[in-house]
Design a protein around this motif. Structure first.
Motif, short mmCIF file in Angstrom:
data_model
loop_
_atom_site.label_atom_id
_atom_site.label_comp_id
_atom_site.label_asym_id
_atom_site.label_seq_id
_atom_site.Cartn_x
_atom_site.Cartn_y
_atom_site.Cartn_z
N UNK A 1 -19.10 11.86 104.11
CA UNK A 1 -18.93 11.73 102.66
C UNK A 1 -17.54 12.19 102.25
N UNK A 2 -16.99 11.54 101.22
CA UNK A 2 -15.63 11.89 100.81
C UNK A 2 -15.61 13.25 100.09
N UNK A 3 -14.46 13.84 100.08
CA UNK A 3 -14.27 15.14 99.43
C UNK A 3 -14.41 14.98 97.92
N UNK A 4 -15.05 15.94 97.23
CA UNK A 4 -15.17 15.81 95.77
C UNK A 4 -13.80 15.79 95.10
N UNK A 5 -13.71 15.06 94.00
CA UNK A 5 -12.49 15.07 93.18
C UNK A 5 -12.33 16.47 92.57
N UNK A 6 -13.46 17.00 92.10
CA UNK A 6 -13.47 18.34 91.49
C UNK A 6 -14.58 19.17 92.14
N UNK A 7 -14.21 20.38 92.52
CA UNK A 7 -15.22 21.27 93.08
C UNK A 7 -15.09 22.63 92.39
N UNK A 8 -16.14 23.00 91.67
CA UNK A 8 -16.17 24.30 90.98
C UNK A 8 -17.02 25.21 91.85
N UNK A 9 -16.43 26.33 92.30
CA UNK A 9 -17.11 27.15 93.29
C UNK A 9 -17.35 28.57 92.79
N UNK A 10 -18.60 28.82 92.40
CA UNK A 10 -19.02 30.19 92.05
C UNK A 10 -18.07 30.84 91.05
N UNK A 11 -17.82 30.18 89.93
CA UNK A 11 -16.87 30.79 88.99
C UNK A 11 -17.55 31.76 88.03
N UNK A 12 -16.81 32.80 87.70
CA UNK A 12 -17.24 33.83 86.75
C UNK A 12 -16.13 33.93 85.70
N UNK A 13 -16.48 33.63 84.45
CA UNK A 13 -15.46 33.58 83.39
C UNK A 13 -15.83 34.52 82.25
N UNK A 14 -14.85 35.25 81.77
CA UNK A 14 -15.02 36.25 80.71
C UNK A 14 -14.10 35.96 79.54
N UNK A 15 -14.52 36.42 78.34
CA UNK A 15 -13.58 36.60 77.22
C UNK A 15 -13.53 38.11 77.01
N UNK A 16 -12.49 38.76 77.45
CA UNK A 16 -12.46 40.23 77.40
C UNK A 16 -13.63 40.79 78.20
N UNK A 17 -14.46 41.59 77.53
CA UNK A 17 -15.62 42.17 78.22
C UNK A 17 -16.82 41.24 78.22
#
Ligand SMILES: Nc1ncnc2c1ncn2[C@@H]1O[C@H](COP(=O)(O)OP(=O)(O)OP(=O)(O)O)[C@@H](O)[C@H]1O
Ligand SMILES: [Mg+2]
Length: 250
Positions: free
Chosen positions: A1-17
């Motif tokens: 299978x071809x490689x994904x165009x976009x791969x989001x891997x286990x992201x953790x995003x904050x706004x300040x706290x």
């Protein structure tokens, strides 16, 4: 299978706290539409912002066309072939339709990502965009601010196409639109996919996402509670009822 165009891997995003995305992963293959569904405040826009580098994740990785985007500013990410149709459209109200459409070509369009891996990618220019959106052609010299909500949404999508991106991020394009215009957005998304583009779509409109998406992820309080095809989602009575507010007996 071809490689994904976009791969989001286990992201953790904050706004300040404030801890918003709590370990989110997804893959998007070229030529596909992946939809993120979820109620207000669940983190959908934050996911778009994380991918586009506007609010970079504190942990995890976003890999686009095989390379991590870590630490790159939004304009550099855009230049690599990503365009946003932001929530609430954000067109330039005092500029004409034509000026709105022509803005990104000078700054962002990059011949390197015009062809597309599979060679069937359409090359968008002003003529092609106006063919796709006849309403915009009729109002080409009108200020963006005088357009209806639906026309402004077309303009926001047209502006994104003008950059000839590999990936389009769309944040609730159906928000505030009458059903007829939602149908038009739906047709445009399908047409854009047929022209070889890929879309990461964030929505609260269940019917729209079910109709256009190849894969759906349901976001609840910063985590995915479902990932799969629309057909599989339609059988998840609990997810439909609890997280999307739609009845399972459809
Ligand atoms: N700039 C910010 N600073 C602090 N908190 C924020 C900021 N933007 C969003 N949040 C919070 O992060 C959470 C997720 O917000 P987000 O905008 O990603 O939700 P959403 O799913 O896009 O909602 P909607 O459907 O209403 O657009 C919410 O609790 C929101 O209040
Ligand atoms: Mg949002």
């Amino acid at each position: 299978m071809s490689e994904p165009l976009l791969s989001v891997r286990e992201i953790h995003t904050y706004y300040g706290d404030s801890y918003v995305l709590q370990g989110v992963s997804l893959d998007l293959l070229e030529g596909r539409i992946v939809a993120i569904l979820g109620r207000n405040g669940m983190g959908k826009t934050t996911l778009i912002r994380s991918v586009a580098g506007l609010t970079p994740p504190r942990r995890g990785a976003v890999v686009f066309k095989g390379r991590p985007l870590h630490g790159q500013p939004p304009y550099a990410i855009a230049q690599r072939g990503m365009a946003i149709v932001p929530q609430g459209r954000r067109i330039f109200r005092s500029l004409s339709v034509r000026e709105n459409l022509l803005l990104p070509t000078s700054r962002l369009a990059h011949p390197a990502h015009v062809a597309g891996a599979n060679g069937r990618r359409k090359r968008w220019d002003l003529d092609e965009v106006l063919k796709e959106f006849p309403q915009l052609a009729e109002r080409i010299d009108h200020p963006g601010g005088t357009l209806s909500g639906g026309e402004q949404q077309m303009l926001a999508v047209g502006r994104a196409l003008m950059a000839n991106p590999d990936l389009i991020l769309m944040d609730e394009p159906s928000e505030g639109l009458a059903p007829l215009l939602v149908r038009q957005i739906e047709r445009i998304m399908k047409s854009v996919r047929e022209h070889g583009h890929s879309i990461l779509l964030v929505e609260q409109n269940f019917e729209l996402a079910m109709s256009v998406a190849d894969d759906i992820h349901v976001l609840a309080s910063g985590r995915f509670v479902f990932q799969g095809t629309p057909a599989a989602l339609s059988r998840e009575v609990e997810v439909l009822d609890h997280h999307l507010g739609v009845s399972g007996n459809r």
